[in-house]
Design a protein around this motif. Structure first.
Motif, PDB file in Angstrom:
ATOM      1  N   UNK A   1     -11.592   3.512   2.775  1.00  0.00           N
ATOM      2  CA  UNK A   1     -11.151   2.935   1.502  1.00  0.00           C
ATOM      3  C   UNK A   1      -9.999   1.952   1.725  1.00  0.00           C
ATOM      4  N   UNK A   2      -9.036   2.344   2.560  1.00  0.00           N
ATOM      5  CA  UNK A   2      -7.907   1.449   2.852  1.00  0.00           C
ATOM      6  C   UNK A   2      -8.404   0.173   3.521  1.00  0.00           C
ATOM      7  N   UNK A   3      -9.330   0.331   4.459  1.00  0.00           N
ATOM      8  CA  UNK A   3      -9.856  -0.839   5.160  1.00  0.00           C
ATOM      9  C   UNK A   3     -10.576  -1.782   4.193  1.00  0.00           C
ATOM     10  N   UNK A   4     -11.420  -1.230   3.344  1.00  0.00           N
ATOM     11  CA  UNK A   4     -12.164  -2.063   2.395  1.00  0.00           C
ATOM     12  C   UNK A   4     -11.226  -2.743   1.404  1.00  0.00           C
TER      13      UNK A   4
ATOM     14  N   UNK B   1      -5.010  -9.199   6.469  1.00  0.00           N
ATOM     15  CA  UNK B   1      -5.592  -9.195   7.812  1.00  0.00           C
ATOM     16  C   UNK B   1      -4.919  -8.198   8.743  1.00  0.00           C
ATOM     17  N   UNK B   2      -3.624  -8.006   8.591  1.00  0.00           N
ATOM     18  CA  UNK B   2      -2.914  -7.078   9.465  1.00  0.00           C
ATOM     19  C   UNK B   2      -3.408  -5.647   9.249  1.00  0.00           C
ATOM     20  N   UNK B   3      -3.637  -5.280   7.993  1.00  0.00           N
ATOM     21  CA  UNK B   3      -4.127  -3.934   7.682  1.00  0.00           C
ATOM     22  C   UNK B   3      -5.575  -3.777   8.141  1.00  0.00           C
ATOM     23  N   UNK B   4      -6.362  -4.845   7.971  1.00  0.00           N
ATOM     24  CA  UNK B   4      -7.748  -4.827   8.443  1.00  0.00           C
ATOM     25  C   UNK B   4      -7.776  -4.567   9.942  1.00  0.00           C
ATOM     26  N   UNK B   5      -6.933  -5.300  10.690  1.00  0.00           N
ATOM     27  CA  UNK B   5      -6.890  -5.148  12.142  1.00  0.00           C
ATOM     28  C   UNK B   5      -6.387  -3.770  12.555  1.00  0.00           C
ATOM     29  N   UNK B   6      -5.558  -3.164  11.725  1.00  0.00           N
ATOM     30  CA  UNK B   6      -5.033  -1.832  12.036  1.00  0.00           C
ATOM     31  C   UNK B   6      -6.046  -0.734  11.756  1.00  0.00           C
ATOM     32  N   UNK B   7      -6.763  -0.859  10.653  1.00  0.00           N
ATOM     33  CA  UNK B   7      -7.643   0.227  10.218  1.00  0.00           C
ATOM     34  C   UNK B   7      -9.029   0.192  10.863  1.00  0.00           C
ATOM     35  N   UNK B   8      -9.522  -0.988  11.204  1.00  0.00           N
ATOM     36  CA  UNK B   8     -10.887  -1.054  11.759  1.00  0.00           C
ATOM     37  C   UNK B   8     -11.053  -0.212  13.028  1.00  0.00           C
ATOM     38  N   UNK B   9     -10.089  -0.253  13.972  1.00  0.00           N
ATOM     39  CA  UNK B   9     -10.253   0.578  15.169  1.00  0.00           C
ATOM     40  C   UNK B   9     -10.122   2.080  14.901  1.00  0.00           C
ATOM     41  N   UNK B  10      -9.666   2.446  13.705  1.00  0.00           N
ATOM     42  CA  UNK B  10      -9.489   3.865  13.379  1.00  0.00           C
ATOM     43  C   UNK B  10     -10.721   4.480  12.715  1.00  0.00           C
ATOM     44  N   UNK B  11     -11.654   3.649  12.277  1.00  0.00           N
ATOM     45  CA  UNK B  11     -12.789   4.147  11.506  1.00  0.00           C
ATOM     46  C   UNK B  11     -13.647   5.128  12.303  1.00  0.00           C
ATOM     47  N   UNK B  12     -14.164   4.696  13.428  1.00  0.00           N
ATOM     48  CA  UNK B  12     -15.077   5.547  14.192  1.00  0.00           C
ATOM     49  C   UNK B  12     -14.376   6.755  14.828  1.00  0.00           C
ATOM     50  N   UNK B  13     -13.124   6.636  15.327  1.00  0.00           N
ATOM     51  CA  UNK B  13     -12.439   7.849  15.772  1.00  0.00           C
ATOM     52  C   UNK B  13     -12.294   8.886  14.661  1.00  0.00           C
ATOM     53  N   UNK B  14     -12.032   8.421  13.434  1.00  0.00           N
ATOM     54  CA  UNK B  14     -11.939   9.362  12.308  1.00  0.00           C
ATOM     55  C   UNK B  14     -13.285  10.019  12.037  1.00  0.00           C
ATOM     56  N   UNK B  15     -14.371   9.262  12.187  1.00  0.00           N
ATOM     57  CA  UNK B  15     -15.700   9.839  11.966  1.00  0.00           C
ATOM     58  C   UNK B  15     -16.073  10.793  13.088  1.00  0.00           C
ATOM     59  N   UNK B  16     -15.721  10.457  14.310  1.00  0.00           N
ATOM     60  CA  UNK B  16     -15.985  11.363  15.437  1.00  0.00           C
ATOM     61  C   UNK B  16     -15.220  12.670  15.254  1.00  0.00           C
ATOM     62  N   UNK B  17     -13.989  12.571  14.798  1.00  0.00           N
ATOM     63  CA  UNK B  17     -13.207  13.780  14.522  1.00  0.00           C
ATOM     64  C   UNK B  17     -13.892  14.628  13.461  1.00  0.00           C
ATOM     65  N   UNK B  18     -14.415  13.980  12.419  1.00  0.00           N
ATOM     66  CA  UNK B  18     -15.125  14.714  11.368  1.00  0.00           C
ATOM     67  C   UNK B  18     -16.335  15.437  11.939  1.00  0.00           C
ATOM     68  N   UNK B  19     -17.082  14.771  12.793  1.00  0.00           N
ATOM     69  CA  UNK B  19     -18.257  15.389  13.414  1.00  0.00           C
ATOM     70  C   UNK B  19     -17.869  16.634  14.204  1.00  0.00           C
ATOM     71  N   UNK B  20     -16.850  16.514  15.024  1.00  0.00           N
ATOM     72  CA  UNK B  20     -16.462  17.622  15.897  1.00  0.00           C
ATOM     73  C   UNK B  20     -15.861  18.790  15.118  1.00  0.00           C
ATOM     74  N   UNK B  21     -15.168  18.490  14.025  1.00  0.00           N
ATOM     75  CA  UNK B  21     -14.564  19.555  13.236  1.00  0.00           C
ATOM     76  C   UNK B  21     -15.560  20.240  12.303  1.00  0.00           C
ATOM     77  N   UNK B  22     -16.588  19.500  11.882  1.00  0.00           N
ATOM     78  CA  UNK B  22     -17.499  20.025  10.863  1.00  0.00           C
ATOM     79  C   UNK B  22     -18.628  20.868  11.434  1.00  0.00           C
ATOM     80  N   UNK B  23     -18.924  20.716  12.729  1.00  0.00           N
ATOM     81  CA  UNK B  23     -20.023  21.477  13.307  1.00  0.00           C
ATOM     82  C   UNK B  23     -19.495  22.769  13.907  1.00  0.00           C
TER      83      UNK B  23
END
Length: 216
Positions: A13-16, A24-46
């Motif tokens: 949501x912050x990225x969008x 642009x600074x926030x875009x550049x900061x948040x884009x690299x965090x998207x997939x690590x956050x999703x990977x964390x969700x995968x590992x915690x949810x299973x």
């Protein structure tokens, strides 16, 4: 089960919002965090016991992250990013076929073949030396959509949104005169939703298999 996905949703949501605001600074900061956050969700949810399903899903997310990083760099970054996303699609295709209790692809998935032919026809005159890589990538994306259609509605929807996102990216980059309002926002919205829905579908499948051992 949904709580581990909260960081991914928040970062998304912050990225969008930053894309819409032109921050642009926030875009550049948040884009690299998207997939690590999703990977964390995968590992915690299973469940604690993880196997091939989680490994393949994690590879799809990891290659998506590497693709995101590559696309943030100009020049050769696009081709490198294309390669990483292609590897991610292959990981997801293998996952769908081997571990997602794949049913026969839905009848409407034939539309992906028509989509591939149409998009390639439109982009070919403008692709130059990237025509063959784009054709290979498009073929993999069509297979992703077709195999995803035989899985759960969550995964089928995620695969379809991946096709939409990458189509918009290709048109935005290669087709002269393509002028979709807020194209970057549309590309990222569909991409974030695509990755999230696929991961959510995988988590539901893994947890169902853990509850009923005969389905594992």
């Amino acid at each position: 089960m949904a709580l581990p996905f909260l960081p991914y949703i928040v970062v998304g949501v912050v990225h969008l919002a930053a894309v819409l605001a032109g921050a642009d600074a926030v875009v550049a900061l948040t884009k690299p965090l998207l997939m690590p956050a999703l990977l964390l969700a995968l590992l915690l949810a299973v469940p604690a016991r993880r196997g091939e399903t989680v490994v393949l899903a994690a590879l799809g997310i990891l290659f998506g992250w590497l693709g995101d990083l590559a696309l943030m760099n100009a020049g050769a970054g696009f081709v490198i990013g294309l390669g990483f996303f292609l590897l991610g699609h292959v990981a997801y295709i293998v996952l769908f076929v081997r571990r997602m209790r794949l049913r026969r692809p839905r009848w409407w998935s034939a539309g992906y073949v028509l989509w591939f032919a149409g998009l390639l026809t439109v982009l070919a005159p403008h692709a130059g030396g990237l025509l063959i890589p784009l054709a290979l990538y498009g073929a993999a994306l069509a297979v992703l959509g077709i195999t995803g259609s035989g899985c759960s509605p969550w995964i089928a929807g995620g695969a379809a949104l991946f096709v939409v996102s990458d189509s918009l990216l290709g048109l935005h980059r290669f087709l002269p005169g393509f002028a979709l309002p807020q194209a970057d926002f549309a590309i990222m919205l569909t991409y974030i939703a695509a990755q999230g829905l696929i991961c959510w579908g995988v988590v539901r499948r893994v947890r169902a298999a853990a509850a009923v051992p005969s389905l594992a």
